[in-house]
Write a protein that holds these residues in place. Structure first.
Motif, short mmCIF file in Angstrom:
data_model
loop_
_atom_site.label_atom_id
_atom_site.label_comp_id
_atom_site.label_asym_id
_atom_site.label_seq_id
_atom_site.Cartn_x
_atom_site.Cartn_y
_atom_site.Cartn_z
N MET A 136 0.84 -1.20 0.00
CA MET A 136 0.00 0.00 0.00
C MET A 136 0.87 1.25 0.00
O MET A 136 0.64 2.19 -0.76
N THR A 137 1.89 1.26 0.83
CA THR A 137 2.80 2.40 0.88
C THR A 137 3.63 2.49 -0.39
O THR A 137 3.82 3.57 -0.96
N ILE A 138 4.15 1.34 -0.85
CA ILE A 138 5.03 1.32 -2.02
C ILE A 138 4.29 1.80 -3.27
O ILE A 138 4.82 2.59 -4.05
N PHE A 139 3.04 1.34 -3.45
CA PHE A 139 2.30 1.77 -4.63
C PHE A 139 1.89 3.24 -4.53
O PHE A 139 1.71 3.91 -5.54
N GLY A 140 1.74 3.75 -3.30
CA GLY A 140 1.52 5.18 -3.15
C GLY A 140 2.71 5.97 -3.65
O GLY A 140 2.57 6.99 -4.34
N LEU A 141 3.92 5.49 -3.32
CA LEU A 141 5.14 6.16 -3.81
C LEU A 141 5.30 5.97 -5.31
O LEU A 141 5.60 6.91 -6.05
N PHE A 142 5.11 4.73 -5.77
CA PHE A 142 5.29 4.45 -7.19
C PHE A 142 4.29 5.22 -8.05
O PHE A 142 4.61 5.68 -9.15
N GLY A 143 3.06 5.39 -7.54
CA GLY A 143 2.04 6.10 -8.30
C GLY A 143 2.39 7.53 -8.64
O GLY A 143 1.88 8.09 -9.60
N THR A 144 3.30 8.13 -7.87
CA THR A 144 3.71 9.51 -8.17
C THR A 144 4.46 9.60 -9.48
O THR A 144 4.61 10.69 -10.05
N SER A 145 4.95 8.46 -10.00
CA SER A 145 5.72 8.48 -11.25
C SER A 145 4.89 9.01 -12.41
O SER A 145 5.43 9.68 -13.30
N SER A 146 3.57 8.71 -12.41
CA SER A 146 2.71 9.19 -13.50
C SER A 146 2.70 10.71 -13.57
O SER A 146 2.82 11.30 -14.65
N PHE A 147 2.60 11.33 -12.42
CA PHE A 147 2.39 12.77 -12.39
C PHE A 147 3.72 13.54 -12.40
O PHE A 147 3.84 14.58 -13.04
N ALA A 148 4.73 12.98 -11.74
CA ALA A 148 6.06 13.58 -11.85
C ALA A 148 6.56 13.46 -13.29
O ALA A 148 7.16 14.40 -13.83
N GLY A 149 6.30 12.31 -13.92
CA GLY A 149 6.68 12.16 -15.32
C GLY A 149 5.94 13.13 -16.21
O GLY A 149 6.52 13.69 -17.15
N GLY A 150 4.66 13.35 -15.92
CA GLY A 150 3.90 14.33 -16.68
C GLY A 150 4.45 15.74 -16.53
O GLY A 150 4.53 16.51 -17.50
N ILE A 151 4.85 16.08 -15.30
CA ILE A 151 5.45 17.40 -15.06
C ILE A 151 6.73 17.55 -15.85
O ILE A 151 6.96 18.56 -16.53
N LEU A 152 7.60 16.55 -15.75
CA LEU A 152 8.87 16.60 -16.46
C LEU A 152 8.66 16.62 -17.98
O LEU A 152 9.34 17.36 -18.70
N GLY A 153 7.72 15.80 -18.45
CA GLY A 153 7.44 15.77 -19.88
C GLY A 153 6.93 17.09 -20.41
O GLY A 153 7.34 17.55 -21.48
N THR A 154 6.04 17.71 -19.65
CA THR A 154 5.51 19.02 -20.04
C THR A 154 6.60 20.08 -20.02
O THR A 154 6.75 20.87 -20.96
N ALA A 155 7.36 20.12 -18.92
CA ALA A 155 8.41 21.12 -18.78
C ALA A 155 9.45 20.98 -19.89
O ALA A 155 9.90 21.98 -20.48
N MET A 156 9.83 19.75 -20.19
CA MET A 156 10.81 19.52 -21.25
C MET A 156 10.26 19.96 -22.60
O MET A 156 10.95 20.62 -23.40
N ALA A 157 8.99 19.63 -22.88
CA ALA A 157 8.38 20.01 -24.15
C ALA A 157 8.25 21.52 -24.28
O ALA A 157 8.51 22.09 -25.35
N VAL A 158 7.85 22.19 -23.19
CA VAL A 158 7.74 23.66 -23.21
C VAL A 158 9.10 24.29 -23.49
O VAL A 158 9.22 25.21 -24.31
N GLN A 159 10.14 23.79 -22.81
CA GLN A 159 11.47 24.34 -23.00
C GLN A 159 11.98 24.11 -24.43
O GLN A 159 12.51 25.03 -25.07
#
Length: 403
Positions: A136-159
């Protein structure tokens, strides 16, 4: 002690590499949302046409997830993830070199097919290393990858867009190279416990996942364009501000794991139900307060993202993985739920594009609020069914003891 420390180090490394692997997939999903306004201008595309490009990626992503996920059960998640990321990289590395809508669609279709096995096999990889109590804890941490990846993907594309626009070659070339490198790392290092000689440590769910993903991908694929066209932010402001939704996702995913584990005694269905109620309320408030300025926009975008995105690792991760573990079919079970959930993203592109063309930007937000409400009502039913099952099991135990 040394052996236990080594095992824990390997657990941490596996979590980190799986996190990076799934986060990297968004480096090749988010650029399309960022460059839509430019593509509409350069190639003279309507919003409906742009919406069908979403479908070109999301249709195979959902369908192939249900049919190809067992590849990881048969050949192992290490090989499955490596093939997934390397093929995804190869499919998109030339995307910016074309000027044909047909070729855009073909390459997005190949990318969606390649990425379809990423989530279920990352889940399978993690379940081999962590106990039920830890997950339960591990998947809570792992689940952040979707949104952190989205942030990084957006920021990289904007730049990259600000550096190279209107030329779009590098906007897709650079993230493709990164994704390919991560795929190679998976193949070299993402071992399962068995490979290292170490012992291995329902319907409402699918429909709720479908609704949640429809709302999320509406925000992923259209939010920068909405902020630019409807709220009059600059392209750069719109691109960066849209990441607030995913920042909320990072916080919400981690926070919901804490709430479910510590405050709700592991009652994941109940926690997800409450979060989806919050998603409905905050999405409505984001639309209602759209002209109140940047700070208010950011606040409700953050809260909506926290509630909508926070439920993902439970709806499409830990719960189906636990079900599939009984038959060594964690990847297949996870892929089935996540794949069926992908029906929502498949239809969002053309539906949102058509609604926006016909009714303006308020139309898609009414759709997202209604869909969030529907997901909440579905999970209310699921929670009631869960409670009924627990009562029945309890009564059965009492009867057996009495007999």
């Amino acid at each position: 002690m040394a052996t236990m420390d080594g095992y824990k180090s390997r657990q941490f490394f596996t979590l980190l590499l799986n996190w990076l692997s799934y986060a990297s997939t968004y480096l090749l999903r988010k650029p399309l949302g960022v460059v839509k306004a430019d593509m509409a201008k350069v190639y003279n595309l309507s919003r409906t046409q742009l919406g069908f490009l979403d479908t070109a990626f999301l249709l195979p992503y959902a369908v192939m997830q249900m049919t190809l996920s067992s590849f990881g059960d048969k050949y192992g998640p290490r090989r499955a993830l490596a093939v997934c990321l390397i093929c995804s990289s190869l499919s998109m590395i030339s995307f910016g070199y074309w000027n044909s809508v047909f070729m855009f669609s073909v390459l997005l279709f190949l990318n969606g097919t390649a990425q379809s096995t990423a989530w279920p096999n990352a889940v399978k990889s993690l379940t081999g290393w962590f106990s039920n109590k830890q997950r339960m804890t591990i998947f809570g941490l792992f689940g952040t990858s979707s949104f952190a990846g989205g942030i990084l993907g957006t920021a990289m594309a904007v730049q990259l867009l600000s550096m190279f626009a209107p030329d779009m070659k590098m906007i897709f070339f650079v993230p493709s190279v990164i994704v390919g490198i991560v795929g190679i790392l998976d193949y070299l290092f993402l071992n399962s416990p068995s490979e290292l000689g170490i012992p291995d440590a329902n319907a409402e769910l699918s429909w709720a996942t479908c609704c949640v993903k429809l709302v999320r991908y509406c925000m992923y694929m259209w939010l920068p364009m909405y902020l630019y066209q409807a709220l009059n932010y600059t392209k750069v402001q719109a691109g960066y501000l849209s990441t607030v939704f995913e920042i909320g996702g990072v916080v919400g995913t981690t926070a919901l794991g804490f709430v479910v584990t510590r405050l709700l005694q592991g009652r994941a269905v109940y926690g997800v139900t409450l979060a989806l109620l919050g998603s409905t309320v905050f999405m409505a408030l984001f639309q209602y307060t759209g002209d109140w300025g940047l700070m208010v926009n950011a606040l409700f975008m953050f809260l909506a993202g926290a509630c909508n995105c926070g439920v993902d690792p439970y709806l499409s991760g830990s719960i189906p993985a636990e079900i599939g573990e009984r038959d060594n079919a964690q990847a297949a079970a996870t892929g089935l739920v996540n794949g069926f959930g992908g029906v929502g993203p498949i239809i969002e592109g053309p539906v949102v594009g058509w609604i926006a063309d016909r009714y303006g930007w308020t139309g898609p937000f009414y759709l997202m609020v209604a869909t969030s409400l529907l997901s909440f009502l579905i999970m209310v039913k699921a929670h009631r069914m869960e409670q009924s099952m627990k009562r029945a099991q309890f009564m059965g135990t009492i009867t057996a003891e009495t007999a």
